[in-house]
Design an enzyme around this catalytic site. Structure first.
Site, short mmCIF file in Angstrom:
data_model
loop_
_atom_site.label_atom_id
_atom_site.label_comp_id
_atom_site.label_asym_id
_atom_site.label_seq_id
_atom_site.Cartn_x
_atom_site.Cartn_y
_atom_site.Cartn_z
N ASP A 9 0.88 -1.16 0.00
CA ASP A 9 0.00 0.00 0.00
C ASP A 9 0.93 1.23 0.00
O ASP A 9 2.13 1.10 0.25
CB ASP A 9 -0.86 -0.05 1.27
CG ASP A 9 -1.58 1.25 1.53
OD1 ASP A 9 -2.25 1.73 0.61
OD2 ASP A 9 -1.47 1.79 2.65
N ASP A 11 -0.15 5.17 0.91
CA ASP A 11 -0.39 6.18 1.95
C ASP A 11 -0.51 5.53 3.32
O ASP A 11 -1.35 4.67 3.54
CB ASP A 11 -1.65 6.98 1.61
CG ASP A 11 -1.48 7.76 0.33
OD1 ASP A 11 -0.55 8.58 0.27
OD2 ASP A 11 -2.24 7.53 -0.63
N LYS A 54 -11.60 12.10 -4.74
CA LYS A 54 -12.89 12.59 -5.26
C LYS A 54 -14.03 12.01 -4.43
O LYS A 54 -14.98 12.71 -4.08
CB LYS A 54 -13.05 12.19 -6.74
CG LYS A 54 -12.03 12.85 -7.65
CD LYS A 54 -12.26 12.49 -9.12
CE LYS A 54 -11.89 11.06 -9.46
NZ LYS A 54 -10.47 10.73 -9.34
N GLU A 55 -13.90 10.73 -4.10
CA GLU A 55 -14.92 10.06 -3.29
C GLU A 55 -14.98 10.69 -1.90
O GLU A 55 -16.05 10.84 -1.32
CB GLU A 55 -14.58 8.57 -3.16
CG GLU A 55 -14.67 7.77 -4.45
CD GLU A 55 -13.45 7.88 -5.36
OE1 GLU A 55 -12.56 8.71 -5.10
OE2 GLU A 55 -13.38 7.13 -6.34
N ARG A 56 -13.81 11.08 -1.36
CA ARG A 56 -13.74 11.69 -0.03
C ARG A 56 -14.42 13.05 -0.04
O ARG A 56 -15.15 13.40 0.90
CB ARG A 56 -12.28 11.81 0.41
CG ARG A 56 -12.10 12.15 1.87
CD ARG A 56 -10.64 11.95 2.29
NE ARG A 56 -10.26 10.56 2.14
CZ ARG A 56 -9.04 10.15 1.73
NH1 ARG A 56 -8.10 11.02 1.47
NH2 ARG A 56 -8.79 8.87 1.62
N LYS A 85 -5.87 19.72 -6.19
CA LYS A 85 -5.31 19.09 -4.98
C LYS A 85 -4.09 18.24 -5.34
O LYS A 85 -3.07 18.26 -4.64
CB LYS A 85 -6.39 18.25 -4.30
CG LYS A 85 -5.93 17.42 -3.12
CD LYS A 85 -5.67 15.98 -3.49
CE LYS A 85 -4.89 15.24 -2.44
NZ LYS A 85 -4.65 13.83 -2.80
N THR A 122 -2.83 0.76 -4.46
CA THR A 122 -3.22 1.96 -3.71
C THR A 122 -4.45 2.61 -4.32
O THR A 122 -4.74 2.42 -5.50
CB THR A 122 -2.06 2.98 -3.70
OG1 THR A 122 -2.50 4.21 -3.10
CG2 THR A 122 -1.58 3.31 -5.11
N THR A 123 -5.14 3.40 -3.51
CA THR A 123 -6.28 4.16 -4.04
C THR A 123 -5.86 5.55 -4.49
O THR A 123 -6.67 6.29 -5.04
CB THR A 123 -7.39 4.30 -2.98
OG1 THR A 123 -6.90 5.11 -1.93
CG2 THR A 123 -7.83 2.97 -2.44
N ASN A 128 0.89 10.48 -7.94
CA ASN A 128 1.35 10.63 -6.55
C ASN A 128 2.33 9.51 -6.18
O ASN A 128 3.24 9.72 -5.36
CB ASN A 128 0.17 10.58 -5.57
CG ASN A 128 -0.81 11.71 -5.77
OD1 ASN A 128 -0.51 12.68 -6.47
ND2 ASN A 128 -1.97 11.61 -5.17
#
Ligand code: XBP
Ligand code: MG
Length: 246
Positions: A9, A11, A54-56, A85, A122-123, A128
């Site tokens: 993963d 983050d 975006k979901e957050r 962002k 990762t999501t 990034n």
């Protein structure tokens, strides 16, 4: 089954990127757009239950600004805010503002030197991931990770198993030939639902999560070598006993 690949993963596992990285970048994007939304650490810790930027944002607005979310252009505005962002986050990484967590570099280098295959699930947005690898391990590290599964490559993000299935498929392996390293209950749920045995190194915001499905839990990766992971994997996935031919 012998361990063939480690799936990391990003983050919270490779680096402590959330509170002092992504959160700051979200707030900078909101401020730049003249929006009054601000995410403090306590609120952000709660919002982390929803993966994907975006979901957050959508999840936050469902509570904080339903009128905004109902606007016909809301999806485009959210996509624009998220792109902004990402720009802020990439600049933060480029400034050297994020370091790898203890033990990560040694483990990744040992695995790479020893020929253990490496991948990422990762999501977060793909850019990034490469920017984090570039700014911490150097550009050559990108090629150490044979498969990088990130962001919108699958529509359903963690805790859905899709990103782990996507990575395992591209590695051409069975889930049980891999071992995942995760920092959150949401990430663990995704890996386990895909059938990948998982070691957890809980992030501060996730210490109270349910990690009972993990094969092991460590405070950080400093004592975790490839040998340790091979032993854990062998215990979690005992070698198949082949019936002798009659
Ligand atoms: C963590 C996430 C991500 C980041 C933000 O991913 O949930 O959404 O917080 O990234 P993981 P984006 O633990 O799976 O690495 O804004 O690029 O989505
Ligand atoms: Mg994580």
């Amino acid at each position: 089954m012998t361990l063939q690949a480690l799936i990391f993963d990003v983050d919270g596992t490779l680096a402590d990127t959330e509170r002092a990285g992504h959160r700051i970048a979200f707030n900078a994007a909101f401020a730049e757009a003249g929006l009054p939304w601000r995410w403090d650490e306590a609120l952000y810790d709660e919002l982390l239950q929803v993966t994907g930027g975006k979901e957050r944002i959508r999840h936050y607005l469902a509570d904080a600004d339903r009128w905004f979310l109902a606007r016909p252009d809301a999806p485009d505005v959210i996509a624009g805010l998220h792109a902004s962002k990402t720009g802020h986050y990439l600049r933060l990484l480029a400034s050297g503002g994020v370091r790898l967590l203890p033990g990560v570099e040694a483990l990744v280098r040992e695995a790479h030197r020893g020929g253990l295959r490496l991948a990422i699930a990762t999501t977060t947005t793909p850019a990034n991931v490469t920017a984090l690898l570039d700014s911490t391990l150097g550009e050559e590290a990108r090629s150490w990770f044979e498969v990088i599964g990130a962001g919108d490559v699958v529509p359903a993000k963690k805790p859905a198993p899709d990103i782990y299935r996507w990575v395992v498929d591209r590695l051409g392996l069975e889930p049980q030939q891999c071992l995942a390293v995760e920092d959150s209950g949401v990430g663990l749920a995704a890996a386990v639902a895909a059938g990948v045995p998982t070691v957890v190194v809980p992030s501060a915001h996730a210490v109270a999560d349910d990690f009972s499905a993990a094969v092991a839990r460590y405070p950080d990766l400093t004592a975790v070598t490839v040998g340790v992971l091979r032993d854990l994997h062998a215990r979690a996935v005992p070698p198949t006993v082949l019936a002798s031919p009659v």
